[in-house]
Write an enzyme that holds these catalytic residues in place. Structure first.
Site, PDB file in Angstrom:
ATOM      1  N   ARG A 105      61.790  36.173  13.917  1.00 26.70           N
ATOM      2  CA  ARG A 105      62.245  36.025  14.952  1.00 26.70           C
ATOM      3  C   ARG A 105      63.230  36.369  15.321  1.00 26.70           C
ATOM      4  NH1 ARG A 105      63.720  30.635  18.578  1.00 26.70           N
ATOM      5  NH2 ARG A 105      65.135  30.798  16.824  1.00 26.70           N
ATOM      6  N   THR A 109      68.433  38.244  19.207  1.00 30.36           N
ATOM      7  CA  THR A 109      67.716  38.516  20.350  1.00 30.36           C
ATOM      8  C   THR A 109      66.560  37.082  20.370  1.00 30.36           C
ATOM      9  OG1 THR A 109      66.656  39.820  19.810  1.00 30.36           O
ATOM     10  CG2 THR A 109      67.967  40.721  20.786  1.00 30.36           C
ATOM     11  N   ASP A 201      65.370  24.533  11.029  1.00 32.12           N
ATOM     12  CA  ASP A 201      64.299  26.136  10.774  1.00 32.12           C
ATOM     13  C   ASP A 201      63.287  25.194  10.151  1.00 32.12           C
ATOM     14  OD1 ASP A 201      63.458  27.852   9.054  1.00 32.12           O
ATOM     15  OD2 ASP A 201      64.920  29.134  10.613  1.00 32.12           O
ATOM     16  N   ASP A 204      62.491  27.135   6.228  1.00 30.66           N
ATOM     17  CA  ASP A 204      63.469  27.333   5.523  1.00 30.66           C
ATOM     18  C   ASP A 204      63.368  25.438   5.086  1.00 30.66           C
ATOM     19  OD1 ASP A 204      64.354  30.001   5.461  1.00 30.66           O
ATOM     20  OD2 ASP A 204      66.478  29.161   6.458  1.00 30.66           O
TER      21      ASP A 204
HETATM   22  C1  PRP Z   1      59.936  30.644  13.066  1.00 30.31           C
HETATM   23  C2  PRP Z   1      58.873  29.427  14.323  1.00 30.31           C
HETATM   24  C3  PRP Z   1      57.679  30.088  14.947  1.00 30.31           C
HETATM   25  C4  PRP Z   1      59.140  30.480  15.308  1.00 30.31           C
HETATM   26  C5  PRP Z   1      59.235  30.349  16.360  1.00 30.31           C
HETATM   27  O1  PRP Z   1      59.976  31.486  12.559  1.00 30.31           O
HETATM   28  O2  PRP Z   1      57.973  29.624  12.860  1.00 30.31           O
HETATM   29  O3  PRP Z   1      57.055  31.017  13.883  1.00 30.31           O
HETATM   30  O4  PRP Z   1      60.087  30.201  15.016  1.00 30.31           O
HETATM   31  O5  PRP Z   1      60.499  30.222  17.475  1.00 30.31           O
HETATM   32  P1  PRP Z   1      59.922  31.542  18.719  1.00 30.31           P
HETATM   33  O6  PRP Z   1      58.980  30.016  19.320  1.00 30.31           O
HETATM   34  O7  PRP Z   1      61.243  31.284  19.264  1.00 30.31           O
HETATM   35  O8  PRP Z   1      58.976  32.658  18.344  1.00 30.31           O
HETATM   36  P2  PRP Z   1      60.234  32.202  11.835  1.00 30.31           P
HETATM   37  O9  PRP Z   1      60.630  33.339  12.684  1.00 30.31           O
HETATM   38  O10 PRP Z   1      61.988  31.384  11.492  1.00 30.31           O
HETATM   39  O11 PRP Z   1      60.289  32.921  10.234  1.00 30.31           O
HETATM   40  P3  PRP Z   1      60.125  32.171   9.216  1.00 30.31           P
HETATM   41  O12 PRP Z   1      58.937  31.421   9.843  1.00 30.31           O
HETATM   42  O13 PRP Z   1      59.882  33.201   8.410  1.00 30.31           O
HETATM   43  O14 PRP Z   1      60.996  31.193   8.970  1.00 30.31           O
HETATM   44  N1  URA Z   2      61.719  27.753  14.448  1.00 32.24           N
HETATM   45  C1  URA Z   2      62.831  26.888  14.057  1.00 32.24           C
HETATM   46  O1  URA Z   2      62.003  26.974  12.744  1.00 32.24           O
HETATM   47  N2  URA Z   2      62.829  26.300  14.585  1.00 32.24           N
HETATM   48  C2  URA Z   2      63.753  26.120  15.731  1.00 32.24           C
HETATM   49  O2  URA Z   2      63.549  25.216  16.258  1.00 32.24           O
HETATM   50  C3  URA Z   2      62.960  27.733  16.486  1.00 32.24           C
HETATM   51  C4  URA Z   2      61.965  28.474  15.971  1.00 32.24           C
END
Ligand code: PRP
Ligand code: URA
Length: 210
Positions: A105, A109, A201, A204
């Site tokens: 993400r 944005t 997150d 993380d």
């Molecule tokens: C997080 C989560 C989803 C996404 C959800 O991943 O694991 O993939 O955000 O958000 P959305 O429904 O608004 O798209 P992130 O992009 O933080 O990546 P990561 O798993 O690498 O931390």
């Molecule tokens: N991605 C996450 O990991 N947590 C949230 O709450 C939204 C997006």
């Protein structure tokens, strides 16, 4: 409980694991354990209605009837956080195929940025499970489903841990044929598009990078 296209798993043990991973004080090693186990419980519910094929099994004593899955199974974790669900689920079906979709993400944005995909050729005949603990705006999940359908997948189930009305509405609009299994539908999104109360997150916290 069914809400829109979502099935909310309210098993008491699932709710205990969820509370543990929500807690900000839970360290990564415990977060991992609870997320793995919660994902396993969600997967068991999501596969309750899978079609079986009858087989014959020769035990050491006699021949009897047995069962195998009618369709191959493909797990698709959305990188990174989906890996935390895969770790819990794969031991239940060690011969499943594991595909990968990388979507990050954009922090400004909140739009999904696809960066990697490795999908098998048998998607059309498979039961496909898309794995990601968080379905927030729904952008990442919708993009993941779009890629899977473009590669031939016809039967897709999304398994997440926490979602919210905005994410479910996005999924219902883009992919009404994809059921969502979750442990919670939270209140909504905050100004940074994080789920409230959520769990922060997920990637993380699972990988200890916060
Ligand atoms: C997080 C989560 C989803 C996404 C959800 O991943 O694991 O993939 O955000 O958000 P959305 O429904 O608004 O798209 P992130 O992009 O933080 O990546 P990561 O798993 O690498 O931390
Ligand atoms: N991605 C996450 O990991 N947590 C949230 O709450 C939204 C997006």
């Amino acid at each position: 409980m069914r809400v829109m296209q979502a099935v909310v798993i309210q098993h008491p043990l699932a709710q205990c694991h969820l509370a543990a991973i929500r807690a900000a004080a839970t360290p990564s090693h415990q977060f991992r354990r609870h997320l793995n186990l919660l994902a396993r419980m969600l997967f068991l519910e999501a596969t309750r209605e899978l079609t079986l094929q009858e087989t014959t099994v020769q035990t050491p004593v006699a021949e009897t009837k047995g069962a195998i899955l009618a369709r191959p199974m493909v797990f698709v974790p959305i990188l990174r956080a989906g890996l935390g669900m895969l770790d819990g689920i794969l031991p239940l079906m060690p011969d499943a195929t594991v595909a990968h979709v990388g979507i990050k993400r954009d922090e400004g944005t909140a739009l999904p940025q696809p960066y990697y995909a490795n999908l098998p050729a048998n998607l059309a005949s498979a039961e496909v499970f898309l794995l990601d603990p968080m379905l927030a705006t729904g952008g990442s999940a919708c993009e993941g489903v779009r890629q899977l359908k473009a590669a031939g997948a016809r039967k897709i189930t999304m398994i997440c841990v926490v979602t919210c009305p905005e994410g479910l509405a996005a999924m219902e609009k883009a992919h009404p044929d994809v059921p969502v299994y979750t442990a919670a539908i939270d209140q909504g999104l905050n100004e940074r598009c994080y789920i409230v109360p959520g769990l922060g997150d997920a990637g993380d916290r699972y990988f200890g990078t916060c």
